[in-house]
Design a protein around this motif. Structure first.
Motif, mmCIF file in Angstrom:
data_model
loop_
_atom_site.group_PDB
_atom_site.id
_atom_site.type_symbol
_atom_site.label_atom_id
_atom_site.label_comp_id
_atom_site.label_asym_id
_atom_site.label_seq_id
_atom_site.Cartn_x
_atom_site.Cartn_y
_atom_site.Cartn_z
ATOM 1 N N GLU A 1 0.815 -1.209 0.000
ATOM 2 C CA GLU A 1 0.000 0.000 0.000
ATOM 3 C C GLU A 1 0.858 1.273 0.000
ATOM 4 O O GLU A 1 0.441 2.311 -0.500
ATOM 5 C CB GLU A 1 -0.959 0.011 1.190
ATOM 6 N N TRP B 1 -9.183 0.398 -2.522
ATOM 7 C CA TRP B 1 -8.639 -0.765 -1.813
ATOM 8 C C TRP B 1 -9.099 -2.055 -2.477
ATOM 9 O O TRP B 1 -8.329 -3.011 -2.626
ATOM 10 C CB TRP B 1 -9.087 -0.716 -0.355
ATOM 11 N N PRO C 1 -6.075 -8.340 3.053
ATOM 12 C CA PRO C 1 -6.249 -7.012 3.650
ATOM 13 C C PRO C 1 -6.125 -7.087 5.171
ATOM 14 O O PRO C 1 -6.582 -8.042 5.798
ATOM 15 C CB PRO C 1 -7.671 -6.622 3.242
#
Length: 231
Positions: A44, A85, A101
């Protein structure tokens, strides 16, 4: 035993400093013993790069080439719109890697931030975690990592209500709780049974395994962890 899983996780970005030959050998060794290998939260952070898409592609190609099975995607330090996301999850899946995640109620979690500092930031509504978790599972995610900070780590008192809500509203096989403290994973096993998925430090694997099998425990669990599974 049951739904809990065993994996090897490399801390965020650290494999870039790991000599490639022994890294490949270590990953191969894990695979030889039926252990999947996951990155830590790092992908990320590539979103902050000016050419994020190209850099992310390069990163995922390297993860795939090295033999990683799972790529963790965390939002502990970064605020990412839900749809973005989910697109990031799709990107990971496009490389035939599994996206994992990491969800939590505490923004700014990580790096051993003091409890007072986290308290000043505040926490999210647990329903937000649950709702987003459902979207990830619907998108093909096999397992969600639940961040411990704000729940059982760096808090004045544990948010057991959050854990109970997650276990009630999300499939237990689809979530894994960070529990890098014997008193924490002892509580999870006592409350939810031997199959609850837990992420612990490698130094605690023997303790956790013995607890699941009823041959280790603290005063509240010693000799009290059982199961009933007739063949």
């Amino acid at each position: 035993m049951g739904t809990h899983v065993d994996g090897l996780k490399f801390a965020g970005g650290s494999f870039s400093l790991f000599p490639e030959k022994p890294l490949r050998e270590l990953i191969d060794l894990a695979h030889d013993h039926g252990v999947y290998v996951s990155t830590g939260g790092w992908a990320e952070h590539l979103l902050t790069h000016p050419d994020a898409n190209a850099v992310l592609d390069k990163y995922l190609r390297k993860c795939k080439d090295l033999g990683f099975d799972v790529v963790e995607l965390s939002s502990g330090f970064l605020s990412i719109p839900e749809d973005d996301w989910l697109r990031l999850v799709d990107k990971v899946h496009s490389y035939k890697l599994k996206a994992k995640p990491e969800l939590g109620i505490q923004f700014g979690a990580g790096g051993d931030t003091p409890a007072a500092g986290l308290e000043a930031i505040g926490t999210s509504d647990p329903s937000k975690l649950v709702n987003l978790g459902r979207k990830f599972l619907d998108a093909g995610v096999e397992r969600l990592m639940i961040e411990s900070e704000g729940i059982t780590e760096n808090v004045e008192s544990w948010r057991t209500d959050v854990v109970s809500k997650i276990m009630k509203e999300l499939p237990s096989e689809g979530v894994m709780f960070e529990a890098a403290d014997p008193k924490v994973f002892n509580w999870y096993i006592r409350e939810f049974g031997i199959d609850v998925n837990l992420f612990v430090d490698h130094s605690q694997i023997v303790q956790l395994s013995c607890l699941r099998h009823g041959i280790w425990g603290t005063a509240d669990t010693w000799g009290k962890i059982v199961s009933f599974r007739p063949e």
